[in-house]
Design an enzyme around this catalytic site. Structure first.
Site, short mmCIF file in Angstrom:
data_model
loop_
_atom_site.label_atom_id
_atom_site.label_comp_id
_atom_site.label_asym_id
_atom_site.label_seq_id
_atom_site.Cartn_x
_atom_site.Cartn_y
_atom_site.Cartn_z
N HIS A 57 0.83 -1.21 0.00
CA HIS A 57 0.00 0.00 0.00
C HIS A 57 0.87 1.27 0.00
O HIS A 57 0.46 2.30 0.53
CB HIS A 57 -0.99 0.01 1.18
CG HIS A 57 -2.14 -0.94 0.98
ND1 HIS A 57 -3.26 -0.60 0.28
CD2 HIS A 57 -2.31 -2.23 1.37
CE1 HIS A 57 -4.10 -1.65 0.26
NE2 HIS A 57 -3.53 -2.65 0.91
N ASP A 64 2.42 2.19 -3.07
CA ASP A 64 2.50 2.72 -4.45
C ASP A 64 1.71 4.02 -4.61
O ASP A 64 2.23 5.00 -5.14
CB ASP A 64 2.09 1.67 -5.49
CG ASP A 64 0.76 0.99 -5.22
OD1 ASP A 64 0.19 1.22 -4.12
OD2 ASP A 64 0.28 0.24 -6.09
N SER A 116 -8.32 -18.63 -24.97
CA SER A 116 -7.58 -18.95 -23.75
C SER A 116 -7.92 -20.36 -23.30
O SER A 116 -9.10 -20.75 -23.29
CB SER A 116 -7.95 -17.96 -22.64
OG SER A 116 -7.45 -18.43 -21.40
N LEU A 124 -1.83 -12.15 -7.90
CA LEU A 124 -0.50 -12.42 -8.45
C LEU A 124 -0.32 -11.75 -9.81
O LEU A 124 0.61 -12.05 -10.56
CB LEU A 124 -0.26 -13.94 -8.55
CG LEU A 124 -0.35 -14.68 -7.21
CD1 LEU A 124 -0.15 -16.18 -7.41
CD2 LEU A 124 0.68 -14.15 -6.21
N SER A 125 -1.25 -10.85 -10.14
CA SER A 125 -1.16 -10.03 -11.36
C SER A 125 -1.29 -10.78 -12.66
O SER A 125 -0.55 -10.54 -13.61
CB SER A 125 0.17 -9.25 -11.37
OG SER A 125 -0.03 -8.06 -10.72
N SER A 126 -2.26 -11.69 -12.71
CA SER A 126 -2.50 -12.38 -13.98
C SER A 126 -2.98 -11.38 -15.03
O SER A 126 -2.70 -11.54 -16.22
CB SER A 126 -3.49 -13.52 -13.80
OG SER A 126 -4.77 -13.05 -13.50
N SER A 127 -3.70 -10.34 -14.60
CA SER A 127 -4.18 -9.35 -15.59
C SER A 127 -2.99 -8.65 -16.23
O SER A 127 -2.94 -8.49 -17.45
CB SER A 127 -5.14 -8.34 -14.95
OG SER A 127 -4.49 -7.57 -13.96
N ASP A 164 2.54 -3.60 -10.86
CA ASP A 164 2.26 -4.90 -11.47
C ASP A 164 2.92 -5.03 -12.85
O ASP A 164 3.64 -5.97 -13.12
CB ASP A 164 0.74 -5.10 -11.61
CG ASP A 164 0.04 -5.11 -10.28
OD1 ASP A 164 0.74 -5.01 -9.25
OD2 ASP A 164 -1.20 -5.22 -10.26
N TYR A 210 -10.02 -0.55 -0.68
CA TYR A 210 -8.85 0.06 -1.33
C TYR A 210 -9.09 1.56 -1.50
O TYR A 210 -8.24 2.38 -1.13
CB TYR A 210 -8.65 -0.61 -2.69
CG TYR A 210 -7.42 -0.19 -3.45
CD1 TYR A 210 -6.20 -0.80 -3.22
CD2 TYR A 210 -7.49 0.80 -4.42
CE1 TYR A 210 -5.07 -0.43 -3.94
CE2 TYR A 210 -6.36 1.18 -5.14
CZ TYR A 210 -5.16 0.55 -4.90
OH TYR A 210 -4.05 0.92 -5.62
P1 ADP Z 1 -5.01 -10.57 -10.74
O1 ADP Z 1 -4.39 -9.60 -11.69
O2 ADP Z 1 -4.64 -10.34 -9.33
O3 ADP Z 1 -4.79 -11.99 -11.13
P2 ADP Z 1 -7.40 -9.39 -11.79
O4 ADP Z 1 -8.83 -9.44 -11.34
O5 ADP Z 1 -6.76 -8.07 -11.94
O6 ADP Z 1 -6.59 -10.33 -10.79
O7 ADP Z 1 -7.28 -10.13 -13.20
C1 ADP Z 1 -7.82 -11.41 -13.38
C2 ADP Z 1 -8.48 -11.51 -14.75
O8 ADP Z 1 -7.47 -11.52 -15.79
C3 ADP Z 1 -9.25 -12.79 -14.98
O9 ADP Z 1 -10.54 -12.69 -14.41
C4 ADP Z 1 -9.27 -12.87 -16.49
O10 ADP Z 1 -10.25 -11.99 -17.02
C5 ADP Z 1 -7.90 -12.32 -16.88
N1 ADP Z 1 -6.95 -13.44 -17.06
C6 ADP Z 1 -5.94 -13.79 -16.27
N2 ADP Z 1 -5.27 -14.87 -16.75
C7 ADP Z 1 -5.89 -15.22 -17.88
C8 ADP Z 1 -5.70 -16.26 -18.85
N3 ADP Z 1 -4.73 -17.16 -18.73
N4 ADP Z 1 -6.54 -16.29 -19.91
C9 ADP Z 1 -7.52 -15.39 -20.03
N5 ADP Z 1 -7.76 -14.41 -19.14
C10 ADP Z 1 -6.97 -14.31 -18.09
MG MG Z 2 -4.72 -7.49 -11.76
#
Ligand code: ADP
Ligand code: MG
Length: 364
Positions: A16, A18, A49, A107-110, A154, A204
């Site tokens: 917290h 940033d 995906s 874990l920043s998948s987005s 991120d 947040y």
């Molecule tokens: P975080 O960034 O913490 O993982 P977010 O809510 O910001 O969480 O982002 C998650 C979203 O990113 C998922 O709900 C999906 O829409 C997208 N996403 C993540 N990984 C994938 C993937 N491998 N394929 C398609 N969409 C994905």
């Molecule tokens: Mg995210």
């Protein structure tokens, strides 16, 4: 056919900070998102995906807008829209995303999806990709196209992570440098609460506002400070509101812990670093109040294991993940005891990943 990979990230310390103009210390991890790019003849991009049934086909001559119905594809669509706007040439292709990075767990998948998309598309036409530029480009897409007001951490960590190094990011000056982070006989563990982060957005914003308020009050007597991370602990007494005082105390003390962490990591002093992690968690729990029974249970049960140097929640809080540093010989005991305790307290099954500190986005 070409493959590209972008990692997820965890923040080691500096939570917290940033949006308070401080410094953060994330690492990229070995889990991430792979994009496979296959050239196409027609003037389209097809997005699919392995983890989602929805797929999307767009004509490259059409305008692209955010549409909720496009679900996850909004992340790559936002990147494509912005690349088009900035006149980068785009080659028709199919992009298939595959991932071993948990989604929506902090874990920043987005950011991994955004960064790997931008990198993969640019790699088709451009020789050199400036990764700092790429990180800021993707951050802007998440802010403006997706509408998530995240800071720069991120996308920076996902783009610029480096094996056996943490990335010290100055969120005020927007620059970074590498700090050695070699775990040797120890392991970096990521513990996933698997709890949906329902409170995250409202809390947040509430914390952001509280920090703005605390800064405003402090600046009435200390006009030289531009952000809360520049404040001194001694100045807390200008805050008469107890809640604001605790919020500010977390921010100021956390910044001091990051400074200390950077010093001790230069000497590979993981024991002191572990103690800083523990102190960070206590501060996030008591002063900043962004933890919760799930994160506390993971962290506190990990801290009790012999061979665990430290543990803390990571990310915005209210679910998501915690991290621990534990001796390789203690990992199995930690995983078993933490999982058991977590299930008995919450009725949920946690997941624990042993993470390697890895490079940022790259071709595979
Ligand atoms: P975080 O960034 O913490 O993982 P977010 O809510 O910001 O969480 O982002 C998650 C979203 O990113 C998922 O709900 C999906 O829409 C997208 N996403 C993540 N990984 C994938 C993937 N491998 N394929 C398609 N969409 C994905
Ligand atoms: Mg995210």
């Amino acid at each position: 056919m070409k493959k590209y990979f972008a990692p997820g990230r965890v923040n080691l310390i500096g939570e917290h900070l940033d949006y308070n103009g401080g410094t953060v210390l994330p690492v990229a991890i070995h889990l991430g998102v792979t994009a496979t790019v296959q050239p196409l003849q027609e003037n389209v991009i097809v997005l699919s995906s392995a983890t989602h049934s929805f797929s999307k086909r767009i004509d490259l001559s059409d305008e692209i807008h955010f549409d909720k119905a496009n679900d996850w594809a909004n992340y790559p669509l936002g990147i494509i829209a912005q690349l088009k706007k900035e006149n980068h040439s785009l080659r028709p292709c199919e992009i298939i995303f595959e991932s071993n990075l948990p989604e929506a767990s902090g874990l920043s998948s987005s950011a991994a999806v955004e960064v790997v998309t931008a990198f993969a598309l640019l790699a088709q036409t451009e020789k050199q990709i400036n990764l700092s530029w790429l990180a800021l480009f993707c951050k802007q897409v998440e802010n403006d196209f997706i509408g998530v007001k995240c800071g720069i951490m991120d996308q920076y960590a996902v783009a610029l992570g480096k094996r056996n190094n943490a990335l010290l990011i100055d969120c005020d000056k927007v620059n970074h440098r590498y700090i050695p982070f070699e775990t040797g006989e120890y392991r970096l563990l990521v513990m996933n609460t698997k709890k949906p982060r329902s409170l995250i957005h409202s809390k947040y914003n509430e914390r952001k506002q509280e920090c703005e308020e605390a800064l405003k009050i402090m600046r009435t007597t200390k006009s030289e400070i531009e952000n809360l991370c520049q404040a001194d602990m001694l100045w807390l007494n200008v805050l008469s509101n107890e809640v604001l005082k605790r919020r500010a105390r977390h921010v100021i003390s956390e910044q001091l812990r990051v400074n200390e962490a950077v010093k001790v990591l230069q000497h590979n002093d993981l024991s002191t670093f572990g103690r800083l992690m523990n102190a960070s968690h206590t501060s996030l729990k008591n002063d900043y109040e962004v933890s919760g029974v799930e994160l506390d249970t993971l962290v506190e049960s990990a801290q009790q294991i012999n061979g665990c140097l430290g543990a803390r929640m990571t990310g915005a809080g209210f679910g998501g993940c915690a991290i621990a540093i534990a001796h390789a010989a203690s990992v199995e005991e930690l995983v078993n005891k933490v999982s058991e305790k977590y299930f008995s307290v919450t009725g949920l099954h946690c997941e624990v990943y042993e993470c390697k500190v890895s490079d940022g986005v790259r071709a595979r």
